[in-house]
Design a protein around this motif. Structure first.
Motif, mmCIF file in Angstrom:
data_model
loop_
_atom_site.group_PDB
_atom_site.id
_atom_site.type_symbol
_atom_site.label_atom_id
_atom_site.label_comp_id
_atom_site.label_asym_id
_atom_site.label_seq_id
_atom_site.Cartn_x
_atom_site.Cartn_y
_atom_site.Cartn_z
ATOM 1 N N GLY A 80 0.805 -1.120 0.011
ATOM 2 C CA GLY A 80 0.105 0.010 0.061
ATOM 3 C C GLY A 80 0.902 1.401 0.147
ATOM 4 N N SER A 81 2.114 1.359 -0.215
ATOM 5 C CA SER A 81 3.061 2.339 -0.276
ATOM 6 C C SER A 81 3.202 2.926 -1.741
ATOM 7 C CB SER A 81 4.284 1.915 0.560
ATOM 8 O OG SER A 81 4.891 1.082 -0.268
ATOM 9 N N ARG A 82 2.688 2.624 -2.609
ATOM 10 C CA ARG A 82 3.095 3.023 -3.849
ATOM 11 C C ARG A 82 1.797 2.722 -4.788
ATOM 12 N NH1 ARG A 82 7.583 1.367 -1.593
ATOM 13 N NH2 ARG A 82 9.316 2.642 -1.769
ATOM 14 N N ARG A 83 1.788 3.386 -5.964
ATOM 15 C CA ARG A 83 0.898 3.433 -7.134
ATOM 16 C C ARG A 83 -0.591 2.991 -6.654
ATOM 17 N NH1 ARG A 83 2.573 3.424 -12.126
ATOM 18 N NH2 ARG A 83 1.292 1.812 -12.907
ATOM 19 N N LEU A 84 -1.118 1.812 -6.914
ATOM 20 C CA LEU A 84 -2.543 1.435 -6.881
ATOM 21 C C LEU A 84 -2.790 1.529 -5.454
ATOM 22 C CD1 LEU A 84 -5.402 0.544 -7.600
ATOM 23 C CD2 LEU A 84 -4.604 -1.609 -8.143
ATOM 24 N N GLY A 85 -1.796 0.725 -4.512
ATOM 25 C CA GLY A 85 -2.067 0.526 -3.294
ATOM 26 C C GLY A 85 -2.041 1.871 -2.340
ATOM 27 N N LEU A 86 -1.146 2.795 -3.006
ATOM 28 C CA LEU A 86 -1.123 3.984 -2.130
ATOM 29 C C LEU A 86 -2.524 4.644 -2.567
ATOM 30 C CD1 LEU A 86 0.335 6.363 -1.026
ATOM 31 C CD2 LEU A 86 1.278 7.033 -2.963
ATOM 32 N N ILE A 135 -12.510 -10.027 1.159
ATOM 33 C CA ILE A 135 -11.273 -10.041 0.697
ATOM 34 C C ILE A 135 -11.201 -9.709 -0.643
ATOM 35 C CG2 ILE A 135 -9.323 -11.698 0.234
ATOM 36 C CD1 ILE A 135 -10.201 -13.408 2.714
ATOM 37 N N ILE A 136 -10.388 -8.988 -1.257
ATOM 38 C CA ILE A 136 -10.183 -8.562 -2.715
ATOM 39 C C ILE A 136 -8.723 -8.979 -3.158
ATOM 40 C CG2 ILE A 136 -10.382 -6.918 -4.399
ATOM 41 C CD1 ILE A 136 -12.448 -5.446 -2.770
ATOM 42 N N HIS A 137 -8.741 -9.673 -4.123
ATOM 43 C CA HIS A 137 -7.443 -10.263 -4.677
ATOM 44 C C HIS A 137 -7.060 -9.349 -5.828
ATOM 45 C CE1 HIS A 137 -8.728 -13.776 -2.443
ATOM 46 N NE2 HIS A 137 -7.285 -14.126 -2.226
ATOM 47 N N MET A 138 -6.086 -8.485 -6.018
ATOM 48 C CA MET A 138 -5.895 -7.865 -7.196
ATOM 49 C C MET A 138 -5.121 -8.802 -8.463
ATOM 50 S SD MET A 138 -6.921 -4.981 -7.265
ATOM 51 C CE MET A 138 -7.889 -3.833 -5.874
ATOM 52 N N THR A 139 -5.547 -9.363 -9.303
ATOM 53 C CA THR A 139 -4.985 -10.353 -10.188
ATOM 54 C C THR A 139 -4.485 -9.746 -11.449
ATOM 55 O OG1 THR A 139 -7.020 -11.082 -11.022
ATOM 56 C CG2 THR A 139 -6.074 -12.219 -8.992
ATOM 57 N N ASP A 140 -4.896 -10.140 -12.715
ATOM 58 C CA ASP A 140 -4.702 -9.708 -13.945
ATOM 59 C C ASP A 140 -5.204 -10.158 -14.899
ATOM 60 O OD1 ASP A 140 -2.697 -8.800 -16.230
ATOM 61 O OD2 ASP A 140 -1.605 -7.792 -14.467
ATOM 62 N N ILE A 141 -5.460 -9.350 -16.184
ATOM 63 C CA ILE A 141 -5.995 -9.909 -17.365
ATOM 64 C C ILE A 141 -5.305 -10.927 -17.815
ATOM 65 C CG2 ILE A 141 -7.589 -7.972 -17.854
ATOM 66 C CD1 ILE A 141 -5.782 -7.071 -20.043
ATOM 67 N N TYR A 142 -3.995 -10.722 -17.386
ATOM 68 C CA TYR A 142 -3.071 -12.006 -18.084
ATOM 69 C C TYR A 142 -3.287 -13.301 -17.439
ATOM 70 C CZ TYR A 142 0.006 -8.150 -20.408
ATOM 71 O OH TYR A 142 0.325 -7.320 -21.256
ATOM 72 N N ALA A 143 -3.980 -13.361 -16.412
ATOM 73 C CA ALA A 143 -4.358 -14.624 -15.739
ATOM 74 C C ALA A 143 -5.089 -15.314 -16.572
ATOM 75 C CB ALA A 143 -4.967 -14.426 -14.619
ATOM 76 N N ILE A 180 -10.506 1.181 -10.473
ATOM 77 C CA ILE A 180 -10.205 0.207 -9.429
ATOM 78 C C ILE A 180 -10.988 0.533 -8.228
ATOM 79 C CG2 ILE A 180 -8.629 -1.247 -8.177
ATOM 80 C CD1 ILE A 180 -8.521 -1.649 -11.058
ATOM 81 N N PHE A 181 -10.845 1.630 -7.602
ATOM 82 C CA PHE A 181 -11.415 2.085 -6.505
ATOM 83 C C PHE A 181 -12.956 1.993 -6.579
ATOM 84 C CE2 PHE A 181 -12.858 5.779 -3.691
ATOM 85 C CZ PHE A 181 -12.619 4.833 -2.403
ATOM 86 N N GLN A 182 -13.521 2.372 -7.540
ATOM 87 C CA GLN A 182 -14.971 2.266 -8.025
ATOM 88 C C GLN A 182 -15.348 0.710 -7.612
ATOM 89 O OE1 GLN A 182 -15.178 4.297 -11.751
ATOM 90 N NE2 GLN A 182 -15.889 6.036 -10.861
ATOM 91 N N THR A 183 -14.754 0.045 -8.212
ATOM 92 C CA THR A 183 -14.735 -1.437 -8.275
ATOM 93 C C THR A 183 -14.616 -2.146 -6.934
ATOM 94 O OG1 THR A 183 -14.022 -1.843 -10.386
ATOM 95 C CG2 THR A 183 -14.425 -3.729 -9.280
ATOM 96 N N VAL A 184 -13.752 -1.596 -6.138
ATOM 97 C CA VAL A 184 -13.469 -1.996 -4.548
ATOM 98 C C VAL A 184 -15.108 -1.452 -3.970
ATOM 99 C CG1 VAL A 184 -12.753 -1.422 -2.416
ATOM 100 C CG2 VAL A 184 -11.266 -1.794 -4.505
ATOM 101 N N GLN A 185 -15.491 -0.105 -4.292
ATOM 102 C CA GLN A 185 -16.650 0.114 -3.426
ATOM 103 C C GLN A 185 -17.822 -0.459 -4.041
ATOM 104 O OE1 GLN A 185 -16.130 4.309 -4.982
ATOM 105 N NE2 GLN A 185 -16.297 5.256 -3.149
ATOM 106 N N TYR A 186 -17.932 -0.928 -5.228
ATOM 107 C CA TYR A 186 -19.195 -2.055 -5.562
ATOM 108 C C TYR A 186 -19.097 -3.222 -4.726
ATOM 109 C CZ TYR A 186 -21.122 -5.439 -8.376
ATOM 110 O OH TYR A 186 -21.850 -6.665 -9.008
ATOM 111 N N LEU A 187 -17.792 -3.819 -4.904
ATOM 112 C CA LEU A 187 -17.906 -5.231 -4.148
ATOM 113 C C LEU A 187 -18.092 -5.001 -2.685
ATOM 114 C CD1 LEU A 187 -14.848 -6.839 -5.769
ATOM 115 C CD2 LEU A 187 -16.918 -7.401 -5.992
ATOM 116 N N LEU A 188 -17.907 -3.772 -2.002
ATOM 117 C CA LEU A 188 -18.101 -3.674 -0.731
ATOM 118 C C LEU A 188 -19.813 -3.598 -0.450
ATOM 119 C CD1 LEU A 188 -15.348 -1.403 0.519
ATOM 120 C CD2 LEU A 188 -15.662 -3.661 1.130
ATOM 121 N N ALA A 189 -20.239 -2.930 -1.535
ATOM 122 C CA ALA A 189 -21.874 -2.414 -1.448
ATOM 123 C C ALA A 189 -22.616 -3.606 -1.698
ATOM 124 C CB ALA A 189 -22.156 -1.213 -2.214
ATOM 125 N N ASN A 190 -22.074 -4.386 -2.551
ATOM 126 C CA ASN A 190 -23.233 -5.673 -3.191
ATOM 127 C C ASN A 190 -22.877 -6.867 -2.374
ATOM 128 O OD1 ASN A 190 -24.258 -7.486 -4.641
ATOM 129 N ND2 ASN A 190 -24.271 -6.405 -6.398
#
Length: 232
Positions: free
Chosen positions: A9-15, A124-132, A203-213
């Protein structure tokens, strides 16, 4: 106030997620190998930084034991290593990628399951990748371990239901790194159906959605501007 734990959480998306959840009144624990000037500037009595070596499992377990008695509302697995393996198949690199993308999340999920279950809305939210799902051959080991994390997400959704909901977010190209060339930026945007640099807000909007739904678990949400169906 709700409490979130964010790895990396100290850089880029995590920050970005740390900053915006703080703005919404959350207590945040950032788990990171080091701080950053940007994180230091977020100084708040609701922000706690825990620095430890991800590869030292005893350190991780000791940290979990310290916070196991308190409710935890959200665990975001954001820590990541994006490394070109150069077709070497390096066992050392593979071990590092496996540890950060799979072993660390699995350990945290297991050790903190009880704390998450104490929440009225444990997630719990896992940040994966479309490359998965559609790997990049130059990043074979990265893609393989992200695919493993995607599978872990579904397994823990089964294991922890109904007390804890578990989902994943599959980001595409969101925000360019400083060392991206102009040509590479053009190519990335060309491969996207929505050809613009979106930044981290989607991404933050998606986190909010997952928390709300509260009826969503065991799912993966692509946030990639259509890149996953556009690129070869």
């Amino acid at each position: 106030m709700p409490h979130a734990l964010i790895t990396g959480g100290s850089r880029r998306l995590g920050l970005y997620l740390t900053e915006h959840l703080l703005a919404e009144g959350w207590h945040i624990t950032v788990l990171s190998r080091s701080s950053s000037p940007e994180l230091d500037r977020l100084s708040s009595d609701r922000l706690k930084l825990v620095t430890l070596d991800y590869y030292q499992l005893d350190e991780v377990k000791a940290f979990c034991q310290q916070c196991a008695d308190q409710p935890l509302d959200l665990l975001i697995h954001n820590a990541s290593l994006f490394v070109n393996d150069g077709n070497t198949g390096s066992s050392e690199l593979f071990s590092q990628l496996f540890h950060v993308h799979m072993q660390l999340p699995a350990l945290l999920n297991t050790e903190l399951a009880a704390a998450l279950a104490r929440s009225d809305n444990g997630n719990i939210i896992h940040m994966t990748d479309i490359y998965a799902e559609n790997p990049n051959a130059d990043y074979a080991l990265y893609c393989a371990t992200k695919a493993g994390l995607e599978n872990l997400s579904k397994s823990f959704a089964k294991r922890l239901a109904p007390a804890v909901r578990v989902n994943s977010i599959q980001p595409g190209a969101l925000k360019f790194l400083p060392d991206h060339s102009a040509a590479s930026k053009v190519q990335v945007l060309k491969d996207s159906l929505l050809p613009h640099e979106a930044g981290f807000e989607p991404i933050f909007q998606t986190v909010q959605y997952l928390l709300a739904n509260t009826f969503v678990t065991g799912t993966a949400i692509k946030v990639d501007g259509g890149r996953s169906i556009s690129r070869n």
